[in-house]
Design an enzyme around this catalytic site. Structure first.
Site, PDB file in Angstrom:
ATOM      1  N   TYR A  71       0.822  -1.217   0.000  1.00  0.00           N
ATOM      2  CA  TYR A  71       0.000   0.000   0.000  1.00  0.00           C
ATOM      3  C   TYR A  71       0.857   1.269   0.000  1.00  0.00           C
ATOM      4  O   TYR A  71       0.728   2.126  -0.883  1.00  0.00           O
ATOM      5  CB  TYR A  71      -0.922  -0.042   1.218  1.00  0.00           C
ATOM      6  CG  TYR A  71      -1.759   1.188   1.485  1.00  0.00           C
ATOM      7  CD1 TYR A  71      -2.591   1.723   0.497  1.00  0.00           C
ATOM      8  CD2 TYR A  71      -1.755   1.798   2.734  1.00  0.00           C
ATOM      9  CE1 TYR A  71      -3.380   2.839   0.761  1.00  0.00           C
ATOM     10  CE2 TYR A  71      -2.538   2.900   3.014  1.00  0.00           C
ATOM     11  CZ  TYR A  71      -3.342   3.430   2.025  1.00  0.00           C
ATOM     12  OH  TYR A  71      -4.115   4.527   2.276  1.00  0.00           O
ATOM     13  N   THR A 122       6.247   2.955  13.509  1.00  0.00           N
ATOM     14  CA  THR A 122       4.837   3.256  13.763  1.00  0.00           C
ATOM     15  C   THR A 122       4.694   4.075  15.039  1.00  0.00           C
ATOM     16  O   THR A 122       5.443   3.864  16.015  1.00  0.00           O
ATOM     17  CB  THR A 122       4.004   1.971  13.895  1.00  0.00           C
ATOM     18  OG1 THR A 122       2.674   2.295  14.338  1.00  0.00           O
ATOM     19  CG2 THR A 122       4.613   0.997  14.885  1.00  0.00           C
ATOM     20  N   SER A 161       0.489  -4.747  20.617  1.00  0.00           N
ATOM     21  CA  SER A 161       0.223  -5.975  19.868  1.00  0.00           C
ATOM     22  C   SER A 161       1.567  -6.601  19.520  1.00  0.00           C
ATOM     23  O   SER A 161       2.613  -5.960  19.657  1.00  0.00           O
ATOM     24  CB  SER A 161      -0.575  -5.702  18.589  1.00  0.00           C
ATOM     25  OG  SER A 161       0.258  -5.075  17.613  1.00  0.00           O
ATOM     26  N   TYR A 192       2.540  -7.175  16.611  1.00  0.00           N
ATOM     27  CA  TYR A 192       3.041  -6.368  15.498  1.00  0.00           C
ATOM     28  C   TYR A 192       3.795  -5.150  16.020  1.00  0.00           C
ATOM     29  O   TYR A 192       4.934  -4.874  15.617  1.00  0.00           O
ATOM     30  CB  TYR A 192       1.893  -5.920  14.606  1.00  0.00           C
ATOM     31  CG  TYR A 192       2.190  -4.660  13.826  1.00  0.00           C
ATOM     32  CD1 TYR A 192       3.075  -4.679  12.753  1.00  0.00           C
ATOM     33  CD2 TYR A 192       1.614  -3.437  14.188  1.00  0.00           C
ATOM     34  CE1 TYR A 192       3.372  -3.507  12.058  1.00  0.00           C
ATOM     35  CE2 TYR A 192       1.894  -2.277  13.494  1.00  0.00           C
ATOM     36  CZ  TYR A 192       2.777  -2.306  12.431  1.00  0.00           C
ATOM     37  OH  TYR A 192       3.078  -1.158  11.758  1.00  0.00           O
ATOM     38  N   HIS A 193       3.170  -4.384  16.922  1.00  0.00           N
ATOM     39  CA  HIS A 193       3.820  -3.189  17.447  1.00  0.00           C
ATOM     40  C   HIS A 193       5.096  -3.539  18.206  1.00  0.00           C
ATOM     41  O   HIS A 193       6.085  -2.801  18.161  1.00  0.00           O
ATOM     42  CB  HIS A 193       2.850  -2.430  18.356  1.00  0.00           C
ATOM     43  CG  HIS A 193       1.699  -1.797  17.639  1.00  0.00           C
ATOM     44  ND1 HIS A 193       0.431  -2.343  17.646  1.00  0.00           N
ATOM     45  CD2 HIS A 193       1.636  -0.685  16.857  1.00  0.00           C
ATOM     46  CE1 HIS A 193      -0.364  -1.581  16.921  1.00  0.00           C
ATOM     47  NE2 HIS A 193       0.334  -0.578  16.424  1.00  0.00           N
ATOM     48  N   LYS A 203       7.989  -3.850  15.901  1.00  0.00           N
ATOM     49  CA  LYS A 203       8.518  -2.536  15.515  1.00  0.00           C
ATOM     50  C   LYS A 203       9.437  -1.972  16.600  1.00  0.00           C
ATOM     51  O   LYS A 203      10.450  -1.319  16.302  1.00  0.00           O
ATOM     52  CB  LYS A 203       7.358  -1.571  15.252  1.00  0.00           C
ATOM     53  CG  LYS A 203       6.521  -1.896  14.031  1.00  0.00           C
ATOM     54  CD  LYS A 203       7.295  -1.620  12.753  1.00  0.00           C
ATOM     55  CE  LYS A 203       6.406  -1.636  11.540  1.00  0.00           C
ATOM     56  NZ  LYS A 203       7.107  -1.288  10.297  1.00  0.00           N
ATOM     57  N   VAL A 218     -17.572   1.637  15.374  1.00  0.00           N
ATOM     58  CA  VAL A 218     -16.774   2.328  16.386  1.00  0.00           C
ATOM     59  C   VAL A 218     -16.468   1.352  17.510  1.00  0.00           C
ATOM     60  O   VAL A 218     -17.375   0.827  18.146  1.00  0.00           O
ATOM     61  CB  VAL A 218     -17.523   3.559  16.926  1.00  0.00           C
ATOM     62  CG1 VAL A 218     -16.736   4.215  18.056  1.00  0.00           C
ATOM     63  CG2 VAL A 218     -17.780   4.565  15.801  1.00  0.00           C
ATOM     64  N   ARG A 277      -9.705  -5.115  20.889  1.00  0.00           N
ATOM     65  CA  ARG A 277      -8.331  -4.826  21.272  1.00  0.00           C
ATOM     66  C   ARG A 277      -8.236  -4.571  22.779  1.00  0.00           C
ATOM     67  O   ARG A 277      -9.243  -4.319  23.445  1.00  0.00           O
ATOM     68  CB  ARG A 277      -7.794  -3.615  20.519  1.00  0.00           C
ATOM     69  CG  ARG A 277      -7.891  -3.741  19.010  1.00  0.00           C
ATOM     70  CD  ARG A 277      -7.220  -2.587  18.315  1.00  0.00           C
ATOM     71  NE  ARG A 277      -7.282  -2.716  16.860  1.00  0.00           N
ATOM     72  CZ  ARG A 277      -6.367  -2.237  16.025  1.00  0.00           C
ATOM     73  NH1 ARG A 277      -5.311  -1.604  16.500  1.00  0.00           N
ATOM     74  NH2 ARG A 277      -6.495  -2.398  14.728  1.00  0.00           N
TER      75      ARG A 277
END
Length: 580
Positions: free
Chosen positions: A198, A331, A366, A368-369, A372, A441, A513
């Site tokens: 992306y 991020t 997470s 993922y985070h 990073k 939301v 989350r």
């Protein structure tokens, strides 16, 4: 000893410009590749005169090429079977497996060059569109073959491998004359890892348009994720090869392509040595927090792919490009949501009467985070230990799909994810509004983050490249332009949708989350502005454009993919099926 036998190719390919045969002397021998050019578009200085043409050459106007690498075995083979032809290209291939790989390569529309070895992994070498052959006669008709190179690597642990590479020089009618051609102002070479994604695709095109020499390195796994999870981009996207081909046709600019996994250091090393980048832009990571929380296997994949891949990039820079500048996409999620202002990478604190400037505390939310965060620590360490120069762009949430370059043709169009795994908040809301689905939301909706237009993403990367870090410097820029809460985004989309006649509602969804739903958030983001960033703020006109874009492709929306199905608390060991 080579025995003279009748030539019987075991594989043959022929088009308007080239003839290729693969021979084998007997069942136990190696394979040989013979390439002849049949194109009459060579320059007059390269052609044989009528007096020099031999019967075999005049039939089909075959013009044979110089043999760049020879060996006694190859010479014997050439002498035995092509004594009447001059300078035939003969290449040695080890094993039937590699022959099949060669055949697959030549019959594929993929403009890549494959490493032939006895291992199961293929190392792909760069093959820009000005190098395409065998499958694109319309390109070949304006090209001349400058060289075919055969390289045999040294055996590694009993393995033998070789690389078959071709290079074709083509002058495009669209190519521009640039003052950068002089040695004193040679264009910078930028390797975009993850250039099919992306952000990566938009960045690669933008840099190419700005006259950087660009190479994309990508294992194309993001497309595989869609197939695995039953997902699809809102926008139909062309293959990476068609994308690059279209860019070449429109602009005359070549983007080289290396297809492979940066977790395979041998592949990455060969890519570095071949392209020799001045800068590396590293997007090549699994980028989704929900994906990393699906199950154990995907959590492990995310950390291995991201951390090991970045480590390999650092080692490649150390070994093959000491002056290379790393621009790494981090991020803002590394910081979490602290109850103090978020600085750009570093914070000066006083403790027990002593003051120091330290890396800003990280509170990842997470797997993922967390990957990073590990990346940032590894990069900071190698800058200090090895003198690497690096810029960490802690990016906020990206929205939008259009850039000047991706709008040039439908085959250059970028992907837009709207699902609950890869979709980002504003993009998802616009698609939900377009199809009449209530805006989802999560929880109280007070989650506040930094956001930026994808046009600003490519701007920020270019600014970082043009203003590189110093040797041994680890810079951190917070890359976003505005802050919004989820509720604020929902209100903006609702208002813009009503103006377009859309019936937009919102719904509260139990938050999948583990995060604060109401919190203080104030992040600094001045360094890129100081370098010259001209931001595209979220305006009514931009929302109108994004909503209209979503309406245009709403028939492609699978509404079953809108609601979240990944839970931070329910992640388990068992591999989870995510199919539709």
């Amino acid at each position: 000893m080579v025995r003279k036998k009748k030539k019987c190719p075991v594989y043959h390919f022929r088009d308007l410009s080239f003839e290729l045969d693969i021979y084998r002397l007997d069942w136990f021998s190696d394979f040989f590749v013979v390439v002849k050019q049949r194109d009459s578009s060579l320059s007059s200085s390269s052609r044989l005169s009528p007096q020099e043409e031999r019967p075999e050459e005049s039939q089909g106007k075959a013009l044979t090429l110089k043999l760049f690498q020879s060996s006694p075995t190859l010479s014997k083979f050439q002498s035995a079977h092509f004594s009447k032809l001059s300078a035939v290209n003969v290449f040695l291939i080890q094993s039937r497996t590699n022959l099949l790989k060669m055949a697959q390569l030549l019959s594929s529309p993929c403009p890549s060059v494959i490493s032939l070895s006895s291992s199961s992994k293929n190392s792909v070498k760069p093959f820009g569109l000005n190098q395409t052959f065998f499958n694109r006669p319309q390109v070949l008709s304006t090209s001349s073959l400058k060289g075919i190179l055969f390289q045999e690597k040294k055996p590694t642990r009993g393995r033998r491998s070789c690389v078959f590479r071709a290079a074709i020089s083509q002058q495009s009618p669209y190519s521009e004359t640039s003052t950068n051609d002089s040695s004193s102002s040679k264009p910078k070479r930028v390797m975009v890892i993850g250039g099919d994604g992306y952000c990566g695709w938009a960045t690669a095109l933008h840099l190419s348009k700005k006259n950087y020499e660009v190479a994309i390195v990508d294992n194309l796994v993001r497309r595989l994720f869609d197939h695995q999870l039953g997902l699809e981009s809102l926008t139909p996207i062309a293959s990476i090869h068609d994308r690059i081909s279209r860019w070449k046709a429109l602009t005359g600019k070549t983007i080289e392509l290396y297809v492979g996994d940066i977790c395979d250091f041998e592949f990455l090393a060969e890519s570095f040595k071949s392209f020799q980048p001045d800068s590396v832009v590293h997007f090549g990571e699994q980028r989704s927090a929900p994906y990393s929380m699906i199950d154990r296997s995907r959590a492990v994949f995310t950390q291995h792919n991201n951390v090991i891949g970045t480590l390999n990039v650092l080692f490649a820079i150390k070994e093959f490009g000491e002056e290379c500048h790393l621009v790494k996409l981090g991020t803002m999620g590394e910081y979490g949501t602290p109850n103090i202002d978020i600085e750009e990478g570093y914070i000066t604190i006083t403790h027990n009467g002593r003051t120091d400037t330290l890396p800003y505390p990280k509170q990842a939310s997470s797997f993922y985070h967390l990957s990073k965060v590990h990346d940032s620590h590894n990069i900071a360490f190698t800058c200090k230990a090895w003198g690497i120069r690096a810029t960490d762009l802690n990016q906020g949430v990206v929205y939008g799909v259009k850039t000047d370059e991706t709008e040039m043709h439908e085959e250059l169009r970028n992907r837009l994810d709207y699902d609950a795994v890869f979709g980002t908040a504003l993009n998802r809301f616009c698609v939900q509004a377009a199809v009449g689905h209530p805006l989802t939301v999560y929880g109280k909706g007070g989650q506040t983050r930094g956001y930026l237009d994808i046009r600003d993403t490519v701007q920020c990367v270019e600014l970082a490249i043009a203003n590189p870090a110093k040797a041994g410097e680890f810079r951190v820029f917070n890359q976003f332009t505005e802050q919004f809460s989820v509720n604020e985004l929902a209100s903006l989309v609702t208002k813009a949708g009503l103006k377009l006649g859309l019936d937009v509602t919102k719904m509260t969804v139990p938050n999948p989350r583990v995060e604060a739903e109401e919190h203080y958030y104030n992040a600094k983001h001045t360094k890129l502005m100081e370098l010259g960033l001209e931001p595209h703020y979220l305006s009514e006109s931009l929302l109108d454009s994004l909503l209209n874009f979503a309406v245009q492709f709403k028939d492609r929306v699978d509404t079953k993919q809108i609601m979240p199905s990944v839970s931070w608390k329910k992640i388990g060991v068992k591999t989870k099926s995510m199919g539709a």
